[in-house]
Design an enzyme around this catalytic site. Structure first.
Site, mmCIF file in Angstrom:
data_model
loop_
_atom_site.group_PDB
_atom_site.id
_atom_site.type_symbol
_atom_site.label_atom_id
_atom_site.label_comp_id
_atom_site.label_asym_id
_atom_site.label_seq_id
_atom_site.Cartn_x
_atom_site.Cartn_y
_atom_site.Cartn_z
ATOM 1 N N LYS A 145 0.835 -1.213 0.000
ATOM 2 C CA LYS A 145 0.000 0.000 0.000
ATOM 3 C C LYS A 145 0.860 1.250 0.000
ATOM 4 O O LYS A 145 0.560 2.217 -0.698
ATOM 5 C CB LYS A 145 -0.923 0.013 1.233
ATOM 6 C CG LYS A 145 -2.123 -0.900 1.094
ATOM 7 C CD LYS A 145 -3.122 -0.651 2.218
ATOM 8 C CE LYS A 145 -4.159 -1.750 2.292
ATOM 9 N NZ LYS A 145 -4.985 -1.672 3.498
ATOM 10 N N LYS A 155 -5.466 -10.658 -6.266
ATOM 11 C CA LYS A 155 -6.542 -10.819 -5.280
ATOM 12 C C LYS A 155 -7.742 -9.934 -5.631
ATOM 13 O O LYS A 155 -7.558 -8.796 -6.049
ATOM 14 C CB LYS A 155 -5.976 -10.401 -3.914
ATOM 15 C CG LYS A 155 -6.908 -10.592 -2.755
ATOM 16 C CD LYS A 155 -6.283 -10.099 -1.466
ATOM 17 C CE LYS A 155 -6.340 -8.587 -1.343
ATOM 18 N NZ LYS A 155 -6.005 -8.061 -0.029
ATOM 19 N N LYS A 187 -11.028 -4.383 -2.863
ATOM 20 C CA LYS A 187 -11.760 -3.120 -2.987
ATOM 21 C C LYS A 187 -10.939 -2.076 -3.713
ATOM 22 O O LYS A 187 -11.476 -1.169 -4.325
ATOM 23 C CB LYS A 187 -12.099 -2.596 -1.576
ATOM 24 C CG LYS A 187 -13.140 -3.426 -0.868
ATOM 25 C CD LYS A 187 -13.220 -3.088 0.607
ATOM 26 C CE LYS A 187 -12.777 -4.265 1.445
ATOM 27 N NZ LYS A 187 -13.092 -4.193 2.854
HETATM 28 P P1 TYM Z 1 -10.536 -6.603 4.996
HETATM 29 O O1 TYM Z 1 -11.573 -5.649 5.444
HETATM 30 O O2 TYM Z 1 -9.645 -6.205 3.871
HETATM 31 O O3 TYM Z 1 -11.216 -7.973 4.574
HETATM 32 C C1 TYM Z 1 -12.140 -8.661 5.403
HETATM 33 C C2 TYM Z 1 -11.922 -10.155 5.304
HETATM 34 O O4 TYM Z 1 -12.059 -10.605 3.952
HETATM 35 C C3 TYM Z 1 -10.915 -11.371 3.579
HETATM 36 N N1 TYM Z 1 -10.660 -11.174 2.148
HETATM 37 C C4 TYM Z 1 -10.560 -12.162 1.245
HETATM 38 N N2 TYM Z 1 -10.656 -13.501 1.350
HETATM 39 C C5 TYM Z 1 -10.521 -14.229 0.216
HETATM 40 N N3 TYM Z 1 -10.291 -13.676 -1.014
HETATM 41 C C6 TYM Z 1 -10.188 -12.347 -1.160
HETATM 42 N N4 TYM Z 1 -9.980 -11.810 -2.371
HETATM 43 C C7 TYM Z 1 -10.320 -11.522 -0.002
HETATM 44 N N5 TYM Z 1 -10.280 -10.178 0.200
HETATM 45 C C8 TYM Z 1 -10.487 -9.986 1.521
HETATM 46 C C9 TYM Z 1 -9.791 -10.821 4.446
HETATM 47 O O5 TYM Z 1 -8.733 -11.742 4.564
HETATM 48 C C10 TYM Z 1 -10.502 -10.560 5.746
HETATM 49 O O6 TYM Z 1 -10.569 -11.735 6.519
HETATM 50 N N6 TYM Z 1 -7.044 -6.059 8.519
HETATM 51 C C11 TYM Z 1 -8.300 -6.697 8.211
HETATM 52 C C12 TYM Z 1 -9.429 -6.298 9.129
HETATM 53 C C13 TYM Z 1 -9.190 -6.531 10.587
HETATM 54 C C14 TYM Z 1 -9.212 -7.787 11.267
HETATM 55 C C15 TYM Z 1 -9.016 -7.469 12.646
HETATM 56 C C16 TYM Z 1 -9.367 -9.105 10.854
HETATM 57 C C17 TYM Z 1 -8.981 -5.572 11.527
HETATM 58 N N7 TYM Z 1 -8.880 -6.132 12.757
HETATM 59 C C18 TYM Z 1 -8.964 -8.472 13.603
HETATM 60 C C19 TYM Z 1 -9.325 -10.087 11.829
HETATM 61 C C20 TYM Z 1 -9.114 -9.785 13.186
HETATM 62 C C21 TYM Z 1 -8.713 -6.284 6.805
HETATM 63 O O7 TYM Z 1 -8.304 -5.269 6.311
HETATM 64 O O8 TYM Z 1 -9.651 -7.082 6.233
#
Ligand code: TYM
Length: 360
Positions: free
Chosen positions: A129, A220, A223
């Site tokens: 990023k 991947k 968003k």
């Molecule tokens: P975020 O908001 O980007 O995504 C949420 C969840 O979706 C999963 N994910 C995917 N899984 C499979 N294929 C994809 N293309 C794909 N894109 C997203 C992510 O792995 C995630 O599980 N940092 C985290 C949010 C977070 C979090 C936490 C997660 C903050 N605190 C504590 C677990 C525990 C994030 O940005 O996810």
């Protein structure tokens, strides 16, 4: 969910208290996407029956990049509505907004003081990023983002007592490194200040852990992807949803066969199909033998539309009652806050902060 590559061992429920599960998702778009759903959110729903579940909409993480306040407020509610529409039940799972539980930032500070600068700098999501945004566009918040994530998780570390002291974190593959950092920080804290945190286990579903972009099937689904044509939004209308799947990039062949290297586009569609219908990829290959890509894509499009249409309709209905939604979130924050406060009392005491832990 038997195919989860879970690092924990032993049965899921033992003793009188259920093991904990905690996860989070950012409200950075007007809809979740298919990758979120298959990689993480479906697991969240399944785990609420067997676990003491805490799920948060991580709005603090969403401001690590430039944002619009009105959009953030709207997207936080849309995120919560989608979680409920997917089947999360506020009576079984605690659903809350991260910023409503201030202990998250408090623990993040403590953990930040245990994190090496180089250690944080090695996080690949930060490197990707920040490379895209350049030095001036990259905030300190983006750098410390994984530490806040570690705090999100460890605040819900189960207390000693009856039941299994497990802390499970269902996520997609892209979060694996952040989970490893969380385990390292938990271990470091325990070593320096005495046993406090349970080491969390990532729960990553093989096969759905990395859903890729429909237009760029080696990247991947995300968003921040360059083209909306590559992403299926959960709240999308059936028409565009179908079109995107019919136009998904494939190779020039005709054979529906799983070949990650040679046929990345078809491999991704097979993964999606298999995860949504609960059939094996081998069965799908047999079903579509000799039929070409057209029928395969058409059936997959129908499956995706059938999966998401009821979720879209329920989400819109929930958004009609914003006060009701806010009440569910306030109640969730109350329940989450009670756990978080107990954890912080122990943390404050162990770290050596005077007075306050005893006064409360
Ligand atoms: P975020 O908001 O980007 O995504 C949420 C969840 O979706 C999963 N994910 C995917 N899984 C499979 N294929 C994809 N293309 C794909 N894109 C997203 C992510 O792995 C995630 O599980 N940092 C985290 C949010 C977070 C979090 C936490 C997660 C903050 N605190 C504590 C677990 C525990 C994030 O940005 O996810």
């Amino acid at each position: 969910m038997s195919e989860a590559s879970d690092q924990s061992s032993g049965p899921v429920t033992t003793g009188t208290v259920k093991p904990r599960v905690l996860s989070g998702i950012q409200p950075t778009a007007d809809s979740f996407h298919l990758g979120n759903y298959l990689g993480a959110l479906r697991q969240w729903v399944a785990l609420q029956d067997t676990h003491d579940a805490f799920y948060c909409v991580v709005d603090l993480h969403a401001i690590t990049v430039r944002h619009d306040p009105a959009a953030l407020r709207r997207r936080t509610r849309v995120a919560a509505a989608q979680l409920l529409a997917m089947g999360l039940d506020p009576d079984r799972a605690t659903i809350f907004v991260q910023s409503q539980v201030p202990e998250h930032t408090e623990l993040a500070w403590v953990l930040g003081c245990l994190t090496g600068f180089g250690e944080a700098g090695r996080m690949t999501q930060f490197k990707d990023k920040s490379a895209k945004q350049g030095a001036t566009g990259t905030t300190v918040g983006l750098f410390t983002y994984p530490i806040l994530q570690a705090a999100d998780i460890l605040l819900y570390s189960p207390e000693p007592g009856p039941g299994e002291r497990a802390l499970r974190v269902p996520v997609g593959e892209d979060q694996r490194q952040h989970l490893e950092l969380t385990r390292t920080l938990a271990q470091r804290f325990n070593h320096r200040f005495g046993d406090t945190f349970v080491l969390p286990d990532a729960s990553i579903i093989e096969g759905a852990a990395k859903i890729t972009d429909l237009q760029e099937p080696t990247a991947k689904m995300s968003k921040s992807a360059s083209s909306p044509q590559g992403i299926i939004d959960v709240l999308e209308e059936p028409g565009p949803m179908r079109k995107k799947i019919m136009r998904a990039v494939t190779d020039t062949g005709t054979e529906v066969r799983f070949d990650e290297e040679g046929k990345a586009g078809i491999a991704n569609l097979l993964r999606i199909y298999s995860a949504l219908e609960g059939v094996s990829i081998a069965d799908l290959e047999r079903r579509y033998e000799g039929s070409g890509y057209g029928r395969f894509k058409k059936d997959l499009a129908a499956l995706v539309v059938d999966t998401f249409t009821p979720i879209r309709e329920r989400t819109l209905k929930l958004l009609d009652d914003q006060d009701g939604l806010d009440r569910i979130l306030a109640d969730g924050a109350g329940r989450a806050g009670a756990v978080a406060r107990r954890t912080m009392e122990v943390v404050r005491d162990r770290v050596g902060f005077a007075g306050r832990a005893l006064d409360r």
